[in-house]
Structures are given as structure tokens and as C-alpha cells.
Design a protein around this motif. Structure first.
Motif, short mmCIF file in Angstrom:
data_model
loop_
_atom_site.label_atom_id
_atom_site.label_comp_id
_atom_site.label_asym_id
_atom_site.label_seq_id
_atom_site.Cartn_x
_atom_site.Cartn_y
_atom_site.Cartn_z
N LYS A 246 2.17 20.11 -13.59
CA LYS A 246 1.61 20.40 -15.37
C LYS A 246 -0.13 21.48 -15.20
N GLY A 247 -0.68 21.03 -13.57
CA GLY A 247 -1.62 22.24 -14.04
C GLY A 247 -3.21 21.20 -13.81
N GLU A 248 -2.55 20.03 -14.02
CA GLU A 248 -4.18 18.65 -14.48
C GLU A 248 -4.40 17.98 -14.00
N THR A 249 -3.86 18.12 -12.49
CA THR A 249 -4.65 18.11 -10.82
C THR A 249 -4.43 19.39 -10.05
N THR A 250 -5.18 19.63 -9.51
CA THR A 250 -5.95 20.49 -8.04
C THR A 250 -4.66 19.92 -7.06
N PHE A 251 -5.01 20.88 -6.34
CA PHE A 251 -3.82 20.46 -4.91
C PHE A 251 -4.43 19.39 -4.00
N HIS A 252 -5.77 20.09 -4.07
CA HIS A 252 -6.25 19.14 -3.13
C HIS A 252 -6.11 18.18 -3.56
N ASP A 253 -6.47 16.99 -4.52
CA ASP A 253 -6.45 15.96 -4.76
C ASP A 253 -5.32 15.52 -4.17
N TYR A 254 -4.08 16.82 -5.09
CA TYR A 254 -2.12 16.20 -4.64
C TYR A 254 -2.32 16.01 -2.96
N ASN A 255 -2.53 16.89 -2.02
CA ASN A 255 -2.72 16.94 -0.58
C ASN A 255 -3.37 15.82 -0.18
N GLU A 256 -4.99 15.43 -0.68
CA GLU A 256 -4.83 14.09 -0.40
C GLU A 256 -4.33 12.64 -0.46
N ALA A 257 -3.37 12.52 -1.36
CA ALA A 257 -2.99 11.39 -1.76
C ALA A 257 -1.52 11.51 -1.00
N LEU A 258 -0.78 12.72 -0.72
CA LEU A 258 0.18 12.66 0.30
C LEU A 258 0.29 12.57 1.82
N THR A 259 -1.74 12.57 2.03
CA THR A 259 -2.13 12.23 3.64
C THR A 259 -2.34 11.54 3.74
N SER A 260 -2.66 10.63 2.47
CA SER A 260 -3.07 8.98 2.43
C SER A 260 -2.06 7.91 3.03
N LEU A 261 -0.52 8.62 1.68
CA LEU A 261 0.46 8.12 1.98
C LEU A 261 1.30 8.21 3.68
N ALA B 274 0.65 -1.42 0.14
CA ALA B 274 0.02 0.03 0.01
C ALA B 274 0.59 1.72 0.23
N VAL B 275 1.91 1.61 1.05
CA VAL B 275 3.04 2.04 0.83
C VAL B 275 3.62 2.68 -0.59
N THR B 276 3.91 1.47 -0.82
CA THR B 276 4.83 1.78 -2.73
C THR B 276 3.58 2.41 -3.73
N ASP B 277 2.07 1.78 -3.46
CA ASP B 277 1.16 2.04 -4.34
C ASP B 277 1.37 3.53 -4.59
N GLY B 278 0.92 4.38 -2.39
CA GLY B 278 0.30 5.69 -2.66
C GLY B 278 1.75 5.90 -2.95
N GLU B 279 2.76 5.40 -3.00
CA GLU B 279 4.18 6.26 -3.84
C GLU B 279 4.02 6.65 -4.84
N ILE B 280 3.43 5.52 -5.66
CA ILE B 280 3.44 6.20 -7.29
C ILE B 280 2.82 6.61 -7.35
N ALA B 281 1.02 7.06 -6.68
CA ALA B 281 0.42 7.80 -6.89
C ALA B 281 0.65 9.03 -6.89
N VAL B 282 1.55 9.36 -5.51
CA VAL B 282 1.65 10.66 -5.10
C VAL B 282 2.87 10.67 -6.58
N LYS B 283 3.57 10.33 -7.00
CA LYS B 283 4.81 10.74 -7.21
C LYS B 283 3.56 11.24 -9.17
N GLN B 284 2.74 10.81 -9.05
CA GLN B 284 2.03 10.33 -10.98
C GLN B 284 1.30 11.98 -10.54
#
Length: 227
Positions: A179-194, A162-172
């Protein structure tokens, strides 16, 4: 476009989590090694101090039984008198010369010996039954601790993936965010999940080490020493 991308990400995450859970469950079942479990049980019965105490109790009960079988001689008391042939005892004259042997019997002691032997025999049975009962208890404890250890290992592997998958998701998401294709909210949620998954992994590591220590406690040796 962003909504579709988010739905697709959720779908991929759901599939990943489901696949990971199935893999963890299958690995737990397939990794149960019953011949190795038998070795663990034999090691515990050989090294665990309480097992030795039970065997000592059996040995002591057997020794008491042997002693009770011999102690029936206590009911008999022997004595002897020696009167020289060339002596004359005017104060206490005797009709026999030489050695005179007498044996007296204590009927109370003699009659009580069979009952004492019976009690000693029953004490041997009790000690053996207690030993058998404790052996079964140790065997069940080793099985529970071994299964708990395997479960903790499987859970740790699940958390690590799960940590490995989370790291991949955060990286993506970081890449798409830049590139402006994802909001900061989504990115922050991925960091919190990781972060949460990393915390769960630490807890799983502690649980795995604790279950290993519990198993080694009853084995009396390190788990790695059991081949």
C-alpha cells in the motif's frame, strides 16, 4: 506518520519479546515434575550398565568374604592309615590295627586367616561405598540432563513463538508495503529477522533432540517409555 508507525511497531515488538521471555521462564519452572524425575532416576539405576557393574562388584566382594570365612579349614590337613587286623607288616610294624586318623595344623595359615577375612570384609565395604557414590553420581546426572531437556524444550517453544510473531510481522509489513505505507528497507529487515528466527528455531530443535538423546542414554530406554 511513518515515524510514529515505526515507533509503535518497535514498542509492540519489545512488549511481545518481553512477554514471550517471561512465559518461557515460567513454563520451565512449572514443568519440573519431581515425581516423574524420581521415576527417571529409578529407571537409570535399573538399566544403566555401570550400575549393574557396581552391583556385581558388591556381590563378588561378598562371595569372597564368605569364601574367606570357610577357608580357615585349609590350615588343617587330615590323613588316615588303614592297617588290617589280620595282617602282619614285618618291615614297618604297627601297634594299632584298623583305621588311624591324623590331623596336622599349619600355624602360619591358621594365623593368617583372620587377617584375610578382615581384608575381605573391608573389600565388601569399599564395593558398597563405591556403589553408593556412583548411585549419587547417576542421580545427579539424571537431574542435570532432565533440567537441560526441559530448558531445551522451553527455548524451542520460545523460538517457535518468535517465528510465529515474525511471520505475522512480515505479513503485516508486506500489506503496508504494497500500500506504500512501509519502505522496502523495513520490509526487508522483517524478512531478515524472520529468517534468523527460523535458523534459531532449527538450532533449538537440534539442542532439544540432543538433550533428549543424552537423557535416554543414561535411562537405557526411550523417554516415552517412562510413565
Amino acid at each position: 506518520m511513518k515515524l510514529k508507525l515505526k515507533k509503535l511497531s518497535i514498542l509492540i515488538l519489545f512488549i511481545t519479546i518481553s512477554t514471550t521471555a517471561v512465559r518461557a521462564q515460567e513454563s520451565f519452572v512449572t514443568e519440573v515434575n519431581y515425581p516423574y524425575l524420581d521415576k527417571l532416576i529409578a529407571t537409570a539405576k535399573k538399566n544403566y550398565p555401570e550400575i549393574k557393574v557396581r552391583q556385581a562388584q558388591v556381590n563378588a566382594a561378598k562371595a569372597t568374604l564368605t569364601q574367606s570365612k570357610v577357608m580357615w579349614l585349609d590350615a588343617f590337613t587330615g590323613s588316615y592309615i588303614y592297617s588290617p587286623r589280620n595282617s602282619l607288616n614285618l618291615a614297618n610294624p604297627t601297634f594299632f590295627n584298623g583305621y588311624q586318623v591324623s590331623i596336622s595344623v599349619n600355624l602360619g595359615t591358621l594365623l593368617s586367616k583372620p587377617f584375610a577375612t578382615r581384608v575381605a570384609h573391608e573389600n565388601v565395604n569399599i564395593a558398597q561405598y563405591q556403589q553408593q557414590q556412583y548411585n549419587l553420581s547417576v542421580e545427579a546426572s539424571v537431574k542435570r540432563l532432565y533440567f537441560a531437556y526441559l530448558e531445551a524444550q522451553a527455548d524451542l517453544r520460545n523460538r517457535a513463538r518468535a517465528v510465529t510473531d515474525g511471520e505475522i510481522a512480515v505479513k503485516q509489513l508486506k500489506y503496508t508495503f504494497q500500500k506504500g505505507e512501509t519502505t522496502f528497507h523495513d520490509y526487508n529487515e522483517a524478512l531478515t529477522s524472520l529468517y534468523n528466527q527460523s535458523s534459531f528455531k532449527v538450532q533449538s530443535e537440534l539442542a532439544m533432540l540432543t538433550s533428549k538423546a543424552n537423557l535416554e542414554e543414561i535411562l537405557g530406554v526411550k523417554l516415552e517409555e517412562v510413565k
